[in-house]
Design a protein around this motif. Structure first.
Motif: not given
Ligand code: TXA
Ligand code: MG
Length: 336
Positions: A44, A42, A68, A124
């Motif tokens: 970003g 998608v 989040n 993390s």
């Molecule tokens: O395909 C994708 O991953 C897209 C494109 C732009 O790369 N990005 C995306 O980001 O979907 P976002 O922020 O919409 O979703 C990130 C997910 C969330 O569910 C978040 O909670 C999880 O990843 N996440 C990120 N860092 C985390 C962490 N340290 N521990 C657990 N979950 C984490």
């Protein structure tokens, strides 16, 4: 009292992704600004992942809850692994699936350069090396990793075109790089490797089966609830949500509904129909899902009815997104 006009109201420039526009985008990122860019999953909303102020502005622009955390994007796996504790499972998965639609959650290394805000208070961080060459060219031109959630207001349908980004975020990004529709169309698979058990946090195009073949079976959050639970802070019950109510597993459709069909025999009688894949191809359905939800959401209908989608392969990720999009706003568990 007159309110001064909000700078957010001015739509950002949308430029085709070319060498000059990528260089301009990189300069903006290095100044601490936000740039929306394509990936294979998608679009970003990117910011310099080493700049606290820039990362904070992502949360503000999206209306995203501070608990989040964000995924950090790298041009190269070696750059990514420099920021985290070594993990042989991560090395195996990266060699198989990077660059590609897989995010790995790993423990931050002491001296990690990434803003603490991307981790939202956890120890993390989620890492990803996208397959999109435009995305990797942008990251390389920035000479720093990019924190990038999907480029939509928190809780909205994710963007798979530059037009979706502008419709959802308006002037929040300083620039939108346009590379046409995203090939995969669903966000990356997220695997948590920060503990002993590998945990599937979000299903995606790289399936749990494909991952289990390389590193053994994955636990889910439900399995973990028995022991010491780890959290998936961003896995809200309601997400990817259209404005119209969404009804799942539709076997009939009303004349004032929009139909999200799947397969060669769409239900008849809807005001408007969009078919995820007339041929019943799940990969095609995934690529069409968010764009068709956007179209049905903009149609003059009372509700959207979605026909069943097989729960296998990438269909598991499609059904995960549909279930979250269908949670009513009145649900007490729901969270924007
Ligand atoms: O395909 C994708 O991953 C897209 C494109 C732009 O790369 N990005 C995306 O980001 O979907 P976002 O922020 O919409 O979703 C990130 C997910 C969330 O569910 C978040 O909670 C999880 O990843 N996440 C990120 N860092 C985390 C962490 N340290 N521990 C657990 N979950 C984490
Ligand atoms: Mg998102």
């Amino acid at each position: 009292m007159m309110e001064s006009p909000s700078p957010q109201a001015v739509p950002p420039p949308v430029l085709p992704a070319k060498t000059a526009s990528i260089a301009r985008a990189a300069a903006l990122i290095r100044e601490g600004r936000l740039v929306a860019f394509p990936t294979e999953t998608v679009y970003g909303l990117g910011a310099d992942a080493t700049n606290d102020h820039a990362v904070a502005s992502i949360f503000a622009a999206k209306g995203r809850p501070r608990f989040n955390p964000l995924i950090v994007h790298f041009a190269d796996p070696d750059d990514a692994f420099r920021e985290v504790m070594a993990d042989p499972r991560a090395a195996t998965l990266a060699s198989m699936f990077w660059p590609g639609p897989l995010s790995l959650v790993l423990k931050r290394r002491p001296g990690c350069r990434l803003s603490r805000l991307v981790s939202a208070g956890l120890d993390s961080v989620a890492l990803r090396v996208p397959a999109s060459t435009t995305a990797r060219r942008l990251i390389a031109a920035c000479e720093r990793p990019l924190a990038a959630p999907s480029a939509n207001r928190s809780g909205d349908i994710s963007p798979t075109t530059a037009a979706h980004v502008v419709a959802s975020l308006n002037g929040a990004p300083a620039l939108v790089l346009d590379d046409g529709p995203c090939a995969v169309g669903l966000e990356s698979t997220v695997i948590d490797l920060s503990g002993d058990n590998a945990l599937l946090l979000r299903p995606g195009a790289i399936t749990a089966e494909a991952i289990a073949l390389r590193i053994g079976p994955l636990a889910t959050l439900a399995d973990e609830a028995e022991g010491v639970p780890r959290t998936a802070p961003g896995r809200m019950a309601r997400h990817y949500a259209p404005g119209h109510p969404l009804r799942l597993e539709a076997r009939t459709v009303a004349p004032d509904e929009g139909l999200l069909a799947f397969g060669p025999r769409p239900l008849s009688g809807a005001r408007i129909t969009r078919n995820l894949s007339p041929g019943g191809d799940l990969v095609e359905a995934a690529a069409n899902l968010f764009a068709m939800l956007h179209e049905l959401d903009n149609a003059p209908v009372r509700a959207i009815a979605a026909m069943p989608v097989p729960d296998t392969g990438i269909g598991i990720a499609i059904n995960d997104r549909l279930r979250r999009a269908a949670v009513p706003l009145s649900d007490p568990e729901a969270c924007a």
